[in-house]
Design an enzyme around this catalytic site. Structure first.
Site, PDB file in Angstrom:
ATOM      1  N   HIS A   1     -75.646 -91.550  76.451  1.00 24.95           N
ATOM      2  CA  HIS A   1     -76.760 -91.559  77.405  1.00 24.95           C
ATOM      3  C   HIS A   1     -78.014 -91.075  76.664  1.00 24.95           C
ATOM      4  CE1 HIS A   1     -79.178 -90.098  80.812  1.00 24.95           C
ATOM      5  NE2 HIS A   1     -78.453 -90.885  81.576  1.00 24.95           N
TER       6      HIS A   1
ATOM      7  N   ASP B   1     -71.036 -83.984  76.099  1.00 25.31           N
ATOM      8  CA  ASP B   1     -71.824 -84.272  77.300  1.00 25.31           C
ATOM      9  C   ASP B   1     -70.811 -84.613  78.400  1.00 25.31           C
ATOM     10  OD1 ASP B   1     -73.181 -85.480  79.339  1.00 25.31           O
ATOM     11  OD2 ASP B   1     -74.162 -86.997  78.107  1.00 25.31           O
TER      12      ASP B   1
ATOM     13  N   GLN C   1     -70.140 -87.070  83.128  1.00 20.66           N
ATOM     14  CA  GLN C   1     -69.203 -87.931  83.858  1.00 20.66           C
ATOM     15  C   GLN C   1     -67.775 -87.411  83.730  1.00 20.66           C
ATOM     16  OE1 GLN C   1     -70.398 -90.285  85.747  1.00 20.66           O
ATOM     17  NE2 GLN C   1     -72.467 -90.423  84.914  1.00 20.66           N
TER      18      GLN C   1
ATOM     19  N   LYS D   1     -73.761 -84.474  90.079  1.00 19.29           N
ATOM     20  CA  LYS D   1     -72.722 -85.511  89.969  1.00 19.29           C
ATOM     21  C   LYS D   1     -71.372 -84.949  90.418  1.00 19.29           C
ATOM     22  CE  LYS D   1     -74.999 -87.605  85.996  1.00 19.29           C
ATOM     23  NZ  LYS D   1     -75.708 -88.769  86.488  1.00 19.29           N
TER      24      LYS D   1
ATOM     25  N   CYS E   1     -79.813 -95.890  81.117  1.00 17.40           N
ATOM     26  CA  CYS E   1     -80.213 -94.893  80.105  1.00 17.40           C
ATOM     27  C   CYS E   1     -79.276 -94.947  78.899  1.00 17.40           C
ATOM     28  CB  CYS E   1     -80.242 -93.475  80.682  1.00 17.40           C
ATOM     29  SG  CYS E   1     -81.390 -93.293  82.033  1.00 17.40           S
TER      30      CYS E   1
HETATM   31  N1  C6P Z   1     -76.448 -90.519  84.287  1.00 16.83           N
HETATM   32  C1  C6P Z   1     -76.277 -92.541  85.613  1.00 16.83           C
HETATM   33  O1  C6P Z   1     -76.570 -93.240  86.584  1.00 16.83           O
HETATM   34  P1  C6P Z   1     -79.037 -85.523  84.351  1.00 16.83           P
HETATM   35  O2  C6P Z   1     -80.072 -86.555  84.617  1.00 16.83           O
HETATM   36  O3  C6P Z   1     -79.529 -84.442  83.420  1.00 16.83           O
HETATM   37  O4  C6P Z   1     -78.385 -84.977  85.580  1.00 16.83           O
HETATM   38  O5  C6P Z   1     -77.824 -86.295  83.597  1.00 16.83           O
HETATM   39  C2  C6P Z   1     -78.082 -87.038  82.457  1.00 16.83           C
HETATM   40  C3  C6P Z   1     -76.824 -87.709  81.977  1.00 16.83           C
HETATM   41  C4  C6P Z   1     -76.279 -87.309  80.764  1.00 16.83           C
HETATM   42  N2  C6P Z   1     -75.133 -87.828  80.317  1.00 16.83           N
HETATM   43  C5  C6P Z   1     -74.442 -88.754  81.026  1.00 16.83           C
HETATM   44  C6  C6P Z   1     -73.146 -89.266  80.469  1.00 16.83           C
HETATM   45  C7  C6P Z   1     -74.957 -89.210  82.237  1.00 16.83           C
HETATM   46  O6  C6P Z   1     -74.258 -90.114  82.931  1.00 16.83           O
HETATM   47  C8  C6P Z   1     -76.181 -88.691  82.721  1.00 16.83           C
HETATM   48  C9  C6P Z   1     -76.790 -89.214  83.987  1.00 16.83           C
HETATM   49  C10 C6P Z   1     -76.891 -91.170  85.515  1.00 16.83           C
HETATM   50  O7  C6P Z   1     -75.490 -92.911  84.767  1.00 16.83           O
HETATM   51  C11 C6P Z   1     -78.362 -91.214  85.667  1.00 16.83           C
HETATM   52  S1  C6P Z   1     -79.144 -92.098  84.348  1.00 16.83           S
END
Ligand code: C6P
Length: 416
Positions: free
Chosen positions: A133, A210, A213, A236, A374
């Site tokens: 991401h 990270d 997910q 999430k 992203c």
């Molecule tokens: N992915 C998706 O729709 P934040 O924005 O900081 O809460 O999370 C960022 C992020 C980082 N790593 C992974 C693997 C992610 O999936 C995400 C967020 C969302 O897939 C929004 S782009």
């Protein structure tokens, strides 16, 4: 999980009982029942989390770590109790290792700015995969621009899997950090974290995971994973926005300089120079996301009331069902079919742009995400500019997958 364990787990799971806890799931959109298939972007919130947040603001609210009066003490103890809940949830050794941030993105930026600037120098290598991401890519690019370090890439197979042999080829004596997703937000691929940790540690590198997910779909034990940093976002995980977590090994966090300066993170402040508070306060400058942290604690309590093996079996069954049913849509190509994947499914439909598909699906009440998610380097490697993505949570149902398939067939008739 073996077949007997899977069927026992299914018996322990009542999706309608869970759905009843999520008020939003009973609303309509465009006069159609809501079919929410975008939980990987942000999960919906159970009543228990919403009520905890309302109570915190309406009954127990004051700033933390400051007041000598009842409300501030109560707010502080609820806020710190949530930290202990996070600690237990990921099996960290100590609450001093749990740093609150505003999300996974801020947590990775913290490590890049603090650990990265202090310990990563010109020519040192950071190993990433193609599927990261942007939150686990751009902070390292910023560090590269600031220090002259080098970003190395571990590529992804056509089915979305990532091979440990490829990590072994890229990780070497110059590697200082390996930074990988636990689970891909686009492909659902689960990465072999323990094996990656072995390779990273063999050359003295640190491993950042990270877990945005990953933490949603499986139990996480940071000690068993043997990583050095693990980050995730509360929203999430059925919790509120504005709160995330950086877990780091205490011995490493201790060596890292502060990320931001301000109130609450200092020991002394003087014109001659400032000194820092201990962990985790050193990394928590300013008034923190108090109620958000308490809300995250409530989300963890909620998850802990569920049979997590049963939830995992339910999500596993959902992705298996989606993989079986989605190809019934003419011209649909599945993207990401790695073995053991999590309940996130990308796809493209020949002749229909993913954004148009998502817009038409919305008219049927079906929410999916469309775009590059992203993950532009991954899109480029896959040779697509965008995909549509359906993602499932503990409250998702097979009937919603049926609704998705029916809406996709209709949308395709309209668009192609
Ligand atoms: N992915 C998706 O729709 P934040 O924005 O900081 O809460 O999370 C960022 C992020 C980082 N790593 C992974 C693997 C992610 O999936 C995400 C967020 C969302 O897939 C929004 S782009």
């Amino acid at each position: 999980m073996n077949v007997a364990a899977l069927s026992q787990a299914k018996l322990n799971f009542d999706v309608e009982r869970i759905r009843a806890d999520f008020p939003i799931l009973s609303r309509k959109v465009h006069n159609k029942p809501l079919v929410y298939l975008d939980s990987a972007a942000s999960a919906q919130k159970p009543r228990q989390v919403i009520e905890t947040i309302t109570r915190a603001y309406s009954e127990d609210y004051a700033n933390v770590h400051r007041g000598a009066y009842y409300l501030s003490e109560k707010s502080t103890s609820d806020y710190e109790a949530a930290r202990e809940k996070v600690r237990a949830f990921i099996n960290a050794k100590s609450i001093t290792e749990i740093v609150y941030t505003k999300g996974a993105t801020e947590a990775i930026n913290l490590v890049a700015a603090s650990y990265g600037r202090a310990f990563i120098k010109e020519g040192d290598e950071i190993v990433l995969t193609t599927l990261e991401h942007h939150s686990n890519f751009v902070p390292w690019d910023l560090l590269r621009k600031a220090t002259g370090c080098v970003l190395r890439e571990v590529t992804v197979q056509l089915d979305g899997s990532v091979r440990i042999e490829d990590f072994a080829k890229v990780i070497g004596p110059r590697t200082k950090l390996v930074a990988v997703a636990h689970v891909s937000n686009v492909l659902g691929t689960v990465l072999p974290i323990k094996e990656i940790a072995k390779l990273a540690h063999a050359v003295g590198a640190k491993l950042l995971v990270d877990g945005c997910q990953g933490i949603v779909h499986a139990e996480v034990d940071v000690q068993a994973l043997d990583c050095d940093f693990y980050v995730f976002s509360g929203h999430k995980l059925y919790g509120p926005t504005g709160i995330g977590v950086l877990w780091g090994r205490e011995a490493i966090l201790d060596t890292m300089p502060p990320y931001q300066g301000g109130g609450d993170m200092i020991e002394t402040v003087a014109f001659a120079g400032c000194t820092w508070a201990g962990l985790p306060a050193k990394f928590e400058a300013g008034t923190p996301p108090i109620v958000e942290a308490i809300g995250l604690g409530a989300a963890i309590d909620y998850i802990n009331t569920q049979d997590r093996v049963a939830v995992a079996a339910h999500e596993h069954a959902l992705i298996a069902y989606a993989l079986e049913r989605l190809p019934e849509v003419p011209g649909l190509r599945l993207i990401g079919t790695a073995p053991g994947k999590a309940s996130v499914q990308s796809f493209v439909v020949e002749g229909a742009h993913p954004h148009d598909l998502a817009t038409v699906l919305d008219r049927s009440g079906v929410c999916v995400r469309a775009g590059h998610h992203c993950a532009q380097p991954l899109m480029e490697a896959l040779g697509v500019s965008a995909t549509a993505r359906a993602s499932f949570a503990m409250y998702s149902t097979q009937a919603e997958i049926d609704a998705l398939v029916a809406a996709l067939i209709k949308a395709r008739e309209l668009l192609v």
